[in-house]
Design a protein around this motif. Structure first.
Motif, PDB file in Angstrom:
ATOM      1  N   LYS A  49       0.861  -1.178   0.000  1.00  0.00           N
ATOM      2  CA  LYS A  49       0.000   0.000   0.000  1.00  0.00           C
ATOM      3  C   LYS A  49       0.894   1.223   0.000  1.00  0.00           C
ATOM      4  O   LYS A  49       1.893   1.260   0.709  1.00  0.00           O
ATOM      5  N   ILE A  50       0.560   2.185  -0.828  1.00  0.00           N
ATOM      6  CA  ILE A  50       1.369   3.402  -0.909  1.00  0.00           C
ATOM      7  C   ILE A  50       0.473   4.622  -0.847  1.00  0.00           C
ATOM      8  O   ILE A  50      -0.731   4.542  -1.065  1.00  0.00           O
ATOM      9  N   ASN A  51       1.097   5.739  -0.538  1.00  0.00           N
ATOM     10  CA  ASN A  51       0.395   7.006  -0.727  1.00  0.00           C
ATOM     11  C   ASN A  51       1.173   7.795  -1.764  1.00  0.00           C
ATOM     12  O   ASN A  51       2.298   7.435  -2.119  1.00  0.00           O
ATOM     13  N   LYS A  52       0.579   8.838  -2.267  1.00  0.00           N
ATOM     14  CA  LYS A  52       1.198   9.555  -3.392  1.00  0.00           C
ATOM     15  C   LYS A  52       2.567  10.126  -3.043  1.00  0.00           C
ATOM     16  O   LYS A  52       3.389  10.338  -3.925  1.00  0.00           O
ATOM     17  N   ASP A  54       4.939   8.528  -1.509  1.00  0.00           N
ATOM     18  CA  ASP A  54       5.947   7.466  -1.614  1.00  0.00           C
ATOM     19  C   ASP A  54       6.558   7.395  -3.007  1.00  0.00           C
ATOM     20  O   ASP A  54       7.601   6.786  -3.194  1.00  0.00           O
ATOM     21  N   GLU A  88      -5.491   9.886  -5.335  1.00  0.00           N
ATOM     22  CA  GLU A  88      -5.744   9.033  -4.180  1.00  0.00           C
ATOM     23  C   GLU A  88      -4.593   8.062  -3.944  1.00  0.00           C
ATOM     24  O   GLU A  88      -3.818   7.769  -4.835  1.00  0.00           O
ATOM     25  N   ASP A  89      -4.527   7.551  -2.715  1.00  0.00           N
ATOM     26  CA  ASP A  89      -3.561   6.513  -2.398  1.00  0.00           C
ATOM     27  C   ASP A  89      -3.975   5.232  -3.113  1.00  0.00           C
ATOM     28  O   ASP A  89      -5.120   5.068  -3.512  1.00  0.00           O
TER      29      ASP A  89
END
Length: 154
Positions: A49-52, A54, A88-89
């Protein structure tokens, strides 16, 4: 078809060849925009799982750091020309073929499923990013991504 090789004193090897239309694989179903795609589990090393934040930019390409290694990532929405909200992530599906790694950015995960590979029709056969299609339990047709082709096109 069946291939039989036998050697006296060593044994016999039976090799069964199934046509693509009868191949069954374990796949991860992912969402990109409003579309669902299948990725063979045989190519998947990890899903994170990543967020923008990363995702970094290096030499004009988007990358992430995974196990102290810089891995190029591709937004499947851009690669497949699908409209979605990139703000979005999401998830990065890290795929591996040989010694090559690549991260595929997807919006969400649907789940793991055993699927039957069906060949593409004549009109879609020229699209190299798909290896075939499958029909899900709810009747929806889903395209199966050709990871080898996607990695090779870098």
């Amino acid at each position: 078809s069946v291939d039989v090789k036998s050697e006296v004193g060593k044994g016999t090897t039976f090799t069964i060849y199934l046509p693509l239309t009868l191949s069954i694989i374990q796949a991860l179903l992912v969402k990109v925009g409003s579309e669902t795609f299948a990725i063979s589990l045989g190519f998947i090393e990890k899903v994170i799982k990543i967020n923008k934040d990363d995702i970094k930019c290096s030499s004009g390409r988007e990358v992430i750091v995974y196990r102290d290694e810089i891995i190029r990532v591709i937004r499947l929405s851009e690669k497949l020309h699908i409209e979605n909200n990139d703000e979005e992530d999401g998830f990065v599906v890290i795929v591996k073929f040989g010694d090559k790694h690549l991260g595929l950015i997807v919006d969400s995960l649907v789940g793991q499923q055993e699927i039957v590979i069906k060949p593409l029709g004549k009109s879609l056969r020229k699209l190299k990013q798909y290896v075939g299609s499958t029909i899900l339990g709810d009747g929806r047709v889903t395209l199966i991504l050709d990871i080898v082709s996607i990695i090779s096109e870098r």
